[in-house]
Write an enzyme that holds these catalytic residues in place. Structure first.
Site, mmCIF file in Angstrom:
data_model
loop_
_atom_site.group_PDB
_atom_site.id
_atom_site.type_symbol
_atom_site.label_atom_id
_atom_site.label_comp_id
_atom_site.label_asym_id
_atom_site.label_seq_id
_atom_site.Cartn_x
_atom_site.Cartn_y
_atom_site.Cartn_z
ATOM 1 N N GLU A 1 -9.380 25.185 2.993
ATOM 2 C CA GLU A 1 -8.361 24.256 2.475
ATOM 3 C C GLU A 1 -8.931 23.230 1.500
ATOM 4 O O GLU A 1 -8.212 22.706 0.655
ATOM 5 C CB GLU A 1 -7.628 23.555 3.627
ATOM 6 C CG GLU A 1 -8.429 22.522 4.430
ATOM 7 C CD GLU A 1 -9.246 23.101 5.571
ATOM 8 O OE1 GLU A 1 -9.564 24.308 5.529
ATOM 9 O OE2 GLU A 1 -9.605 22.339 6.494
ATOM 10 N N CYS B 1 -12.259 26.828 11.343
ATOM 11 C CA CYS B 1 -13.317 26.089 12.025
ATOM 12 C C CYS B 1 -13.101 26.129 13.544
ATOM 13 O O CYS B 1 -13.287 27.180 14.142
ATOM 14 C CB CYS B 1 -13.413 24.682 11.455
ATOM 15 S SG CYS B 1 -15.093 24.029 11.577
ATOM 16 N N LYS C 1 10.281 -9.475 -9.426
ATOM 17 C CA LYS C 1 9.452 -10.605 -8.993
ATOM 18 C C LYS C 1 8.165 -10.183 -8.265
ATOM 19 O O LYS C 1 7.086 -10.720 -8.564
ATOM 20 C CB LYS C 1 10.283 -11.556 -8.124
ATOM 21 C CG LYS C 1 9.646 -12.928 -7.920
ATOM 22 C CD LYS C 1 9.615 -13.768 -9.183
ATOM 23 C CE LYS C 1 10.910 -14.515 -9.387
ATOM 24 N NZ LYS C 1 10.959 -15.247 -10.659
ATOM 25 N N GLY D 1 0.991 5.353 -3.907
ATOM 26 C CA GLY D 1 0.590 6.589 -4.564
ATOM 27 C C GLY D 1 -0.376 6.400 -5.716
ATOM 28 O O GLY D 1 -0.302 7.092 -6.719
ATOM 29 N N HIS E 1 -14.036 25.684 5.837
ATOM 30 C CA HIS E 1 -12.726 25.073 5.548
ATOM 31 C C HIS E 1 -12.224 25.514 4.172
ATOM 32 O O HIS E 1 -12.505 24.831 3.181
ATOM 33 C CB HIS E 1 -12.856 23.547 5.540
ATOM 34 C CG HIS E 1 -13.092 22.952 6.883
ATOM 35 N ND1 HIS E 1 -12.071 22.485 7.678
ATOM 36 C CD2 HIS E 1 -14.233 22.762 7.582
ATOM 37 C CE1 HIS E 1 -12.574 22.014 8.812
ATOM 38 N NE2 HIS E 1 -13.887 22.170 8.780
ATOM 39 N N GLY F 1 -10.490 26.475 14.980
ATOM 40 C CA GLY F 1 -9.506 27.551 15.141
ATOM 41 C C GLY F 1 -10.174 28.910 15.229
ATOM 42 O O GLY F 1 -9.774 29.788 15.996
ATOM 43 N N MET F 2 -11.223 29.119 14.432
ATOM 44 C CA MET F 2 -11.993 30.356 14.485
ATOM 45 C C MET F 2 -12.770 30.417 15.798
ATOM 46 O O MET F 2 -12.855 31.466 16.450
ATOM 47 C CB MET F 2 -12.947 30.409 13.286
ATOM 48 C CG MET F 2 -13.957 31.530 13.305
ATOM 49 S SD MET F 2 -15.516 31.026 14.117
ATOM 50 C CE MET F 2 -16.607 32.279 13.479
ATOM 51 N N SER G 1 0.861 -1.187 0.000
ATOM 52 C CA SER G 1 0.000 0.000 0.000
ATOM 53 C C SER G 1 0.896 1.235 0.000
ATOM 54 O O SER G 1 2.119 1.107 0.041
ATOM 55 C CB SER G 1 -0.904 -0.027 1.229
ATOM 56 O OG SER G 1 -0.126 -0.119 2.391
ATOM 57 N N ILE H 1 -8.525 -9.975 0.787
ATOM 58 C CA ILE H 1 -9.857 -10.581 0.755
ATOM 59 C C ILE H 1 -10.913 -9.539 0.406
ATOM 60 O O ILE H 1 -11.771 -9.737 -0.442
ATOM 61 C CB ILE H 1 -10.187 -11.219 2.120
ATOM 62 C CG1 ILE H 1 -9.315 -12.448 2.332
ATOM 63 C CG2 ILE H 1 -11.682 -11.596 2.197
ATOM 64 C CD1 ILE H 1 -9.533 -13.144 3.649
ATOM 65 N N GLU H 2 -10.815 -8.381 1.031
ATOM 66 C CA GLU H 2 -11.889 -7.398 0.871
ATOM 67 C C GLU H 2 -11.897 -6.717 -0.496
ATOM 68 O O GLU H 2 -12.876 -6.105 -0.881
ATOM 69 C CB GLU H 2 -11.844 -6.369 2.001
ATOM 70 C CG GLU H 2 -10.463 -5.867 2.317
ATOM 71 C CD GLU H 2 -10.445 -5.022 3.584
ATOM 72 O OE1 GLU H 2 -11.302 -5.242 4.451
ATOM 73 O OE2 GLU H 2 -9.571 -4.142 3.673
HETATM 74 N N1 GLN Z 1 -15.777 20.852 16.789
HETATM 75 C C1 GLN Z 1 -16.230 22.061 16.153
HETATM 76 C C2 GLN Z 1 -17.683 21.965 15.740
HETATM 77 O O1 GLN Z 1 -18.214 20.898 15.583
HETATM 78 C C3 GLN Z 1 -15.349 22.424 14.971
HETATM 79 C C4 GLN Z 1 -15.278 21.386 13.906
HETATM 80 C C5 GLN Z 1 -14.130 21.573 12.965
HETATM 81 O O2 GLN Z 1 -13.135 22.217 13.290
HETATM 82 N N2 GLN Z 1 -14.207 20.989 11.797
HETATM 83 O O3 GLN Z 1 -18.320 22.964 15.526
#
Ligand code: GLN
Length: 538
Positions: free
Chosen positions: A512, A384, A192, A19, A510, A386-387, A16, A152-153
């Site tokens: 990102e 998120c 091989k 890439g 998010h 972080g905010m 595994s 198997i899976e």
């Molecule tokens: N735990 C927080 C919430 O549910 C933030 C979730 C997150 O950072 N994706 O609102």
């Protein structure tokens, strides 16, 4: 546009982590560069219905699509490479397949027949592959099969590939990725393991058409010929995939190895003369010749596993290239940050990003990191959780409410600056309270966010339960925290920004997930720019 799709399967053997996701995404990029429209799909052999409930330590980050599906992180690569949005249909697990089949069985849809892996499970897998092709939007559907052949899976998936190859003939091709290890003691590359993994596929009735060999050293003609001969493919179907400096080199390497041509030939597709990768090459050139260099602290609790913040890391690569800047990420465990260690851990960084997350572990460290960024005028991006930490920090240390918290962690706080919405509280027990996927947001024209986006209506992806508590909106605005972005439909705060700070932005969504090579995310581009300015000034 009614296109007739051809189907490419990407399987893996020997090991595994070779890439497959990057090879699939690179192939998509090359086909796009030749003018084809392509979508990429991942079939995962595990029994979880989706990766939403998987611990990031277990499986890396959970990637969220526009339509709010919680998916495998490989879909992130697909979008970052191809800039084509994916959806729930692009990630299917064994769990989801079985769930669908069992639901049908309960409804009596199988009319009394015995429900079996073959044909019922394989038919359902086939259906979930063809559903993308049948939209008429794509020339190619690339389906990456998770796991390694012989597991198997994986068996029902490989059987599905066999059936589809049989049905579709030249409209279907199989690319098999294997490992060609170098044995130091023997001083040789070894074929091989590749022969054995192809044999395993043959036992299951599938002859791969193209073999991509992951290797640390170049494959000479002799090795390629040997693989071709023993694995029963044409010599130009043996493709070398040598370790690359960055994943973004892989499309270029695959162009040199003519992977796209091999696929087009196998599928009897007319080969367009032009392969345009201009944008990609420009991106790589900027990436590899940076004029600036900065250090960013990424504060989170999943720092032990490098894939846990995959999309954030890649967004820094895209935004870094846009700024011709090398971005060094310093992963800092939030549990290590306290009022007394913050300075030692965070000094010399040019920007601080506080990561998303769930639960209470490490949250006090995240709040300390926010405080350090605010008090020292260091560029800050909070995503998120972080905010939410930024809102808590502001309530505690600026508004003077040390009891402030999110009700996710302290349900009894008397200053619930982050809380569930009223409607959510009622349906809490029924589950499904997560806000997932794309939502609109209107930006304040005076904000840093507006400055970076250059438009006032944006749409971003979400994955959270808790929200900024509207009760505190006026207080925040009056005290120097701008509510820079609002969700118009539900009247929710999406972005907060410190007015009196060079660059301090917290976003409930998010960013990102939407950053790609072609379209680096404006917030990351802006954050990196602010960090470069900060470094120049200090
Ligand atoms: N735990 C927080 C919430 O549910 C933030 C979730 C997150 O950072 N994706 O609102």
């Amino acid at each position: 546009m009614n296109k007739k799709a051809k189907y490419i399967f990407v399987t893996g053997g020997v090991s595994s982590s070779l890439g497959k996701g990057i090879i699939s995404a690179s192939l998509a990029k090359l086909l796009q560069g030749r003018g084809f429209s392509v979508t990429i799909q991942k079939l995962d052999p595990y029994i979880n219905v989706d990766p939403g409930t998987l611990n990031p330590y277990e499986h890396g980050e959970c990637y969220v699509t526009e339509d709010g599906a919680e998916t495998d992180l490989d879909l992130g690569h697909y979008e970052r490479f191809s800039s084509t949005p994916t959806s729930q249909a692009n990630n299917v697990t064994t769990g989801r397949i079985y769930q669908t089949v069992i639901n049908k069985e309960r409804k009596g849809e199988y009319l009394g027949t015995t429900v079996q892996v073959i044909p019922h499970i394989t038919d359902e897998i086939k259906h979930s592959v063809k559903i993308l092709g049948e939209t008429g939007d794509y020339d190619f559907v690339i389906t990456e099969i998770g796991g390694t052949v012989g597991d198997i899976e994986s068996f029902p998936f490989v059987e599905t590939v066999r059936q589809m190859k049989w049905e579709l003939g030249h409209d279907c091709a199989v690319v098999h990725l294997t490992l060609v290890p170098y044995l130091k003691a023997a001083g040789e590359l070894k074929t091989k393991p590749t022969q054995h993994s192809v044999k395993t596929m043959l036992e299951q009735g599938v002859q791969p058409d193209i073999i991509v060999c992951r290797t640390e050293r170049p494959l000479n003609v002799g090795i390629k010929t040997k693989i071709a001969q023993f694995c029963n493919v044409t010599p130009d179907s043996v493709i070398e995939s040598i370790d690359a400096e960055t994943i973004y080199d892989v499309p270029i390497l695959m162009r040199e190895e003519k992977l796209d041509i091999a696929v087009l030939e196998k599928t009897r597709t007319k080969i367009p003369k032009k392969l345009d990768l201009t944008n990609w090459e420009q991106f790589l050139k900027r990436l590899k010749n940076p004029k600036h260099e900065i250090d960013i602290a990424l504060v989170g609790k999943y720092v032990e596993l490098k894939d846990a913040y995959k999309s954030i890391n890649e967004s820094f690569v895209h935004g870094g290239s846009a700024n011709e800047c090398k971005v060094n990420i310093r992963l800092i465990h939030s549990e290590q940050i306290t009022a007394s260690t913050a300075k030692k851990l965070l000094k010399n960084v040019d920007g601080i990003l506080v990561a998303p997350g769930f639960g209470g572990r490490g949250i006090e460290g995240k709040i300390e990191a926010v405080r350090y960024a605010r008090e020292n005028s260091i560029p800050f991006l909070g995503i998120c959780l972080g905010m939410q930490c930024a809102a808590i920090e502001f309530s505690r240390n600026v508004l003077g409410h040390p009891e402030a918290h999110t009700t996710e962690i302290n349900s009894k706080t008397t200053f619930p600056v982050i809380d569930l919405m009223e409607e959510q509280k009622e349906i809490k027990d029924m589950g499904g309270t997560m806000r997932l996927g794309s939502y609109e947001c209107i930006l304040d024209k005076n904000s840093k966010s507006f400055e970076v986006y250059q438009k006032d209506l944006i749409s971003e992806r979400h994955r959270h339960r808790f929200e900024f508590n509207n009760k505190y909106r006026e207080l925040f605005e009056a005290s120097g925290m701008r509510l820079a972005g609002i969700n118009p439909k539900e009247d929710l705060v999406e972005i907060i920004e410190l007015v009196d700070h060079p660059w301090f932005v917290g976003v409930q969504f998010h960013p990102e997930y939407k950053s790609t090579v072609r379209y680096p995310h404006p917030l990351f581009v802006g954050f990196i720019k602010a960090a470069i300015d900060y470094k120049d000034k200090n």
